[in-house]
Write a protein that holds these residues in place. Structure first.
Motif, PDB file in Angstrom:
ATOM      1  N   HIS A 211      -7.193   4.727   0.513  1.00  0.00           N
ATOM      2  CA  HIS A 211      -6.652   5.289   1.701  1.00  0.00           C
ATOM      3  C   HIS A 211      -6.905   4.280   3.149  1.00  0.00           C
ATOM      4  N   ALA A 212      -7.359   3.412   3.020  1.00  0.00           N
ATOM      5  CA  ALA A 212      -7.431   2.178   3.956  1.00  0.00           C
ATOM      6  C   ALA A 212      -7.652   0.951   3.134  1.00  0.00           C
ATOM      7  N   PRO A 213      -6.576   0.348   2.986  1.00  0.00           N
ATOM      8  CA  PRO A 213      -6.083  -0.865   1.901  1.00  0.00           C
ATOM      9  C   PRO A 213      -6.947  -2.231   2.553  1.00  0.00           C
ATOM     10  N   ASP A 214      -6.955  -2.156   3.961  1.00  0.00           N
ATOM     11  CA  ASP A 214      -7.550  -3.323   4.718  1.00  0.00           C
ATOM     12  C   ASP A 214      -9.084  -3.312   4.857  1.00  0.00           C
ATOM     13  N   ILE A 215      -9.873  -2.599   3.899  1.00  0.00           N
ATOM     14  CA  ILE A 215     -11.299  -2.539   4.051  1.00  0.00           C
ATOM     15  C   ILE A 215     -11.586  -3.899   3.145  1.00  0.00           C
ATOM     16  N   SER A 216     -12.822  -4.147   3.711  1.00  0.00           N
ATOM     17  CA  SER A 216     -13.479  -5.375   2.814  1.00  0.00           C
ATOM     18  C   SER A 216     -14.711  -5.410   2.633  1.00  0.00           C
TER      19      SER A 216
ATOM     20  N   GLN B 110     -10.540   1.339  10.018  1.00  0.00           N
ATOM     21  CA  GLN B 110      -9.603   1.498  10.898  1.00  0.00           C
ATOM     22  C   GLN B 110      -8.849   2.602  10.656  1.00  0.00           C
ATOM     23  N   ALA B 111      -9.280   3.976  11.142  1.00  0.00           N
ATOM     24  CA  ALA B 111      -8.723   5.266  10.705  1.00  0.00           C
ATOM     25  C   ALA B 111      -7.568   5.366  11.648  1.00  0.00           C
ATOM     26  N   HIS B 112      -6.486   6.080  10.913  1.00  0.00           N
ATOM     27  CA  HIS B 112      -5.138   6.448  11.597  1.00  0.00           C
ATOM     28  C   HIS B 112      -4.880   7.821  11.727  1.00  0.00           C
ATOM     29  N   SER B 113      -5.644   8.678  11.159  1.00  0.00           N
ATOM     30  CA  SER B 113      -5.215  10.194  11.123  1.00  0.00           C
ATOM     31  C   SER B 113      -6.605  10.964  10.623  1.00  0.00           C
ATOM     32  N   LYS B 114      -6.577  12.114  10.701  1.00  0.00           N
ATOM     33  CA  LYS B 114      -7.476  13.119  10.497  1.00  0.00           C
ATOM     34  C   LYS B 114      -7.397  13.277   8.877  1.00  0.00           C
ATOM     35  N   GLN B 115      -6.228  13.420   8.439  1.00  0.00           N
ATOM     36  CA  GLN B 115      -5.677  13.342   7.212  1.00  0.00           C
ATOM     37  C   GLN B 115      -6.176  12.345   6.198  1.00  0.00           C
ATOM     38  N   GLN B 116      -6.026  11.160   6.830  1.00  0.00           N
ATOM     39  CA  GLN B 116      -6.754  10.098   6.112  1.00  0.00           C
ATOM     40  C   GLN B 116      -8.144  10.147   5.966  1.00  0.00           C
ATOM     41  N   LEU B 117      -8.973  10.613   6.708  1.00  0.00           N
ATOM     42  CA  LEU B 117     -10.306  10.702   7.110  1.00  0.00           C
ATOM     43  C   LEU B 117     -10.692  11.907   5.821  1.00  0.00           C
TER      44      LEU B 117
END
Length: 87
Positions: A36-41, A63-70
């Protein structure tokens, strides 16, 4: 800011998950969150063992982009049998 959340997106958002300390929990959490957050490392993770070392709490800041993502991240984390809970 949407009506169903107090957050303004995008924003840095810490997600904490806890599980037994006998698995590669950090790898598992990166794998789940990266859906859901491909830039995590790995640099985005902080691990803290429990007092007796039986459990491991991992905080991943994304880096969250929306409530749905979370919501999707929390659902995937809590659905996994090796993760005891996520905050």
């Amino acid at each position: 800011m949407s009506e169903d959340t107090l957050f303004e997106f995008p924003c840095a958002f810490p997600i904490k998950a806890m599980g037994k300390n006998d698995v590669e929990l950090d790898v598992l959490i990166i794998e789940i969150i990266s859906r859901h957050a491909p830039d995590i490392s790995p640099a985005d993770l902080k691990a803290r063992p429990s007092k007796d070392g039986n459990f491991l709490a991992i905080t991943a800041t994304i880096q969250a982009h929306s409530k749905q993502q979370l919501d999707a991240i929390y659902q995937d984390l809590t659905d996994h049998p090796l993760i005891l809970f996520a905050l």
